[in-house]
Scaffold this active site. Structure first.
Site, PDB file in Angstrom:
ATOM      1  N   ARG A 119       0.840  -1.195   0.000  1.00 55.58           N
ATOM      2  CA  ARG A 119       0.000   0.000   0.000  1.00 55.58           C
ATOM      3  C   ARG A 119       0.875   1.244   0.000  1.00 55.58           C
ATOM      4  NH1 ARG A 119      -2.356   0.537   4.670  1.00 55.58           N
ATOM      5  NH2 ARG A 119      -3.628   2.213   3.861  1.00 55.58           N
ATOM      6  N   LYS A 184       3.924  -6.724  12.265  1.00 53.26           N
ATOM      7  CA  LYS A 184       3.128  -6.993  11.059  1.00 53.26           C
ATOM      8  C   LYS A 184       3.354  -8.416  10.545  1.00 53.26           C
ATOM      9  CE  LYS A 184       1.910  -4.992   6.635  1.00 53.26           C
ATOM     10  NZ  LYS A 184       1.675  -3.726   5.948  1.00 53.26           N
ATOM     11  N   ARG A 319      -0.887   5.236  13.867  1.00 51.92           N
ATOM     12  CA  ARG A 319       0.177   4.760  14.762  1.00 51.92           C
ATOM     13  C   ARG A 319      -0.371   4.684  16.159  1.00 51.92           C
ATOM     14  NH1 ARG A 319       4.655   6.690  11.532  1.00 51.92           N
ATOM     15  NH2 ARG A 319       3.919   5.788   9.606  1.00 51.92           N
TER      16      ARG A 319
HETATM   17  C1  BTN Z   1       0.746  -3.775   2.450  1.00 53.79           C
HETATM   18  O1  BTN Z   1       0.650  -4.123   3.621  1.00 53.79           O
HETATM   19  O2  BTN Z   1       1.362  -2.745   2.123  1.00 53.79           O
HETATM   20  C2  BTN Z   1       0.093  -4.617   1.401  1.00 53.79           C
HETATM   21  C3  BTN Z   1       0.977  -5.727   0.934  1.00 53.79           C
HETATM   22  C4  BTN Z   1       0.314  -6.589  -0.115  1.00 53.79           C
HETATM   23  C5  BTN Z   1       1.286  -7.579  -0.726  1.00 53.79           C
HETATM   24  C6  BTN Z   1       0.592  -8.545  -1.643  1.00 53.79           C
HETATM   25  S1  BTN Z   1       1.621  -9.927  -2.004  1.00 53.79           S
HETATM   26  C7  BTN Z   1       0.530 -10.427  -3.263  1.00 53.79           C
HETATM   27  C8  BTN Z   1       0.046  -9.193  -3.965  1.00 53.79           C
HETATM   28  N1  BTN Z   1       0.929  -8.811  -5.039  1.00 53.79           N
HETATM   29  C9  BTN Z   1       1.549  -7.653  -4.790  1.00 53.79           C
HETATM   30  O3  BTN Z   1       2.378  -7.110  -5.548  1.00 53.79           O
HETATM   31  N2  BTN Z   1       1.152  -7.163  -3.617  1.00 53.79           N
HETATM   32  C10 BTN Z   1       0.168  -8.010  -2.993  1.00 53.79           C
END
Ligand code: BTN
Length: 323
Positions: A119, A184, A319
């Protein structure tokens, strides 16, 4: 990187020790190719030890997906299933597939995702065998506005599934980070297309750490954990199937009832529910208040001295309050 790299690692997963010559013969390539593949494996974070007179050995066993078993189960359950040994991003892949008409419930999983996206433009890191990275294409009759709570619903679905696998301490941090004891464990990236009034398409990407939380913490500079740190040895295929099935059921429930059907459970799973928190806005403003829940669209409600304020997930991050 050559594809030999992954084949060598598969060979080493079967044998305790294997000489470079033996692997080269099995794979029909030169000894030098095997040397390069081993170097690439070490560079990619998979430790391969070389022992004089005995050959190569994996420092830790690698936890592989089983594509044919997964395809059998998922395709018979009606999914369109894509497995990749190595892929930049399952979300990027499915966004492209969606543009070319891929059907509802298309699913993509990567043994190793090399350019995972998170994100807010961040990267999502996972070395080979250490995580689950998959995406599900969901074609919804709901408008894009109605899908604003979808990412929170997915967070609840993941927490419920993880709790079912024995991880009672898992919780969600608004909007949809999955935490265990403040670290996380998993993240969700949802990318939507469609117009405001019509049906929509969501690519729902899930990244979950299975191993290697400590080295990820060092790499990303924030506390990260992994499933095996809490549950011991986990079966990567079983966890993947449990998550996919839960998502499939949960998304059908979302289609019927929207986020309202998840709101009470989301509040109950929120790691910071009724805690004092700081919300950081895109303009670097820090707003403190008490997290008092989310509304039916998934916006965070923050009780501040000037009244209850509402925040949407694109704009802000949350946070624990600074002391
Ligand atoms: C986050 O917490 O920032 C979100 C992470 C999401 C990662 C997943 S892994 C599968 C899918 N493909 C990606 O490129 N991103 C999501």
């Amino acid at each position: 990187m050559s594809t030999v790299f992954l084949e060598v690692l598969r060979q080493l997963s079967h044998d305790d020790f294997a000489s470079g010559e033996h692997i080269a013969r099995r794979l029909g390539c030169s000894r030098a190719t095997i040397n390069n593949a081993v170097r690439e494996a070490n560079e990619a974070g998979v430790a391969v030890h070389a022992v004089q007179g005995r050959g190569y050995r994996l420092a830790e066993p690698l936890d592989w997906l089983n594509p044919s078993a997964l395809a059998g189960l998922l395709e018979s359950a009606g999914f369109r299933f894509h497995y990749f040994e190595r892929l930049p991003s399952t979300n990027t892949f499915l966004l492209d597939e969606a543009r070319h008409g891929a059907p509802h419930r298309t699913l993509a999983v990567a043994e190793w995702q090399t350019e995972g996206r998170g994100r807010r433009g961040r990267s999502w890191l996972a070395s080979l065998g250490n995580g689950l990275a998959f995406s599900l294409l969901w074609r919804s009759g709901r408008t894009a506005a109605e899908l604003s709570g979808l990412s929170l619903a997915v967070g609840v679905i993941l927490v419920r599934t993880l709790r079912g696998l024995g991880l009672a301490q898992s919780s969600v941090k608004w909007p949809n980070d999955i935490l265990v004891e403040g670290k996380k464990l998993a993240g969700v990236l949802i990318e939507l297309s469609g117009d405001m009034l019509g049906p929509s398409t969501a690519v729902i990407g899930v990244g979950l750490n299975l191993h290697g939380g400590d080295s990820l913490s060092r790499a990303v500079g924030q506390p990260v954990t992994d499933l095996s740190a809490h549950l011991g040895r986990v079966d990567r295929n079983a966890v993947f199937l449990a998550l996919v099935r839960a998502l499939d059921e949960g998304l059908a429930r979302f289609e019927q009832g929207g986020f309202a059907a998840f709101r009470a459970e989301w509040n109950a799973c929120h790691a910071y529910h009724e805690h004092t928190v700081d919300v950081l806005t895109g303009q670097d403003e820090r707003i403190s208040g008490q997290a008092v829940g989310v509304d039916d669209l998934g916006a965070l409600l923050l009780e501040t001295p000037s009244g209850v304020r509402r925040f949407h997930s694109g704009e802000v991050s949350l946070r624990g309050a600074s002391s």
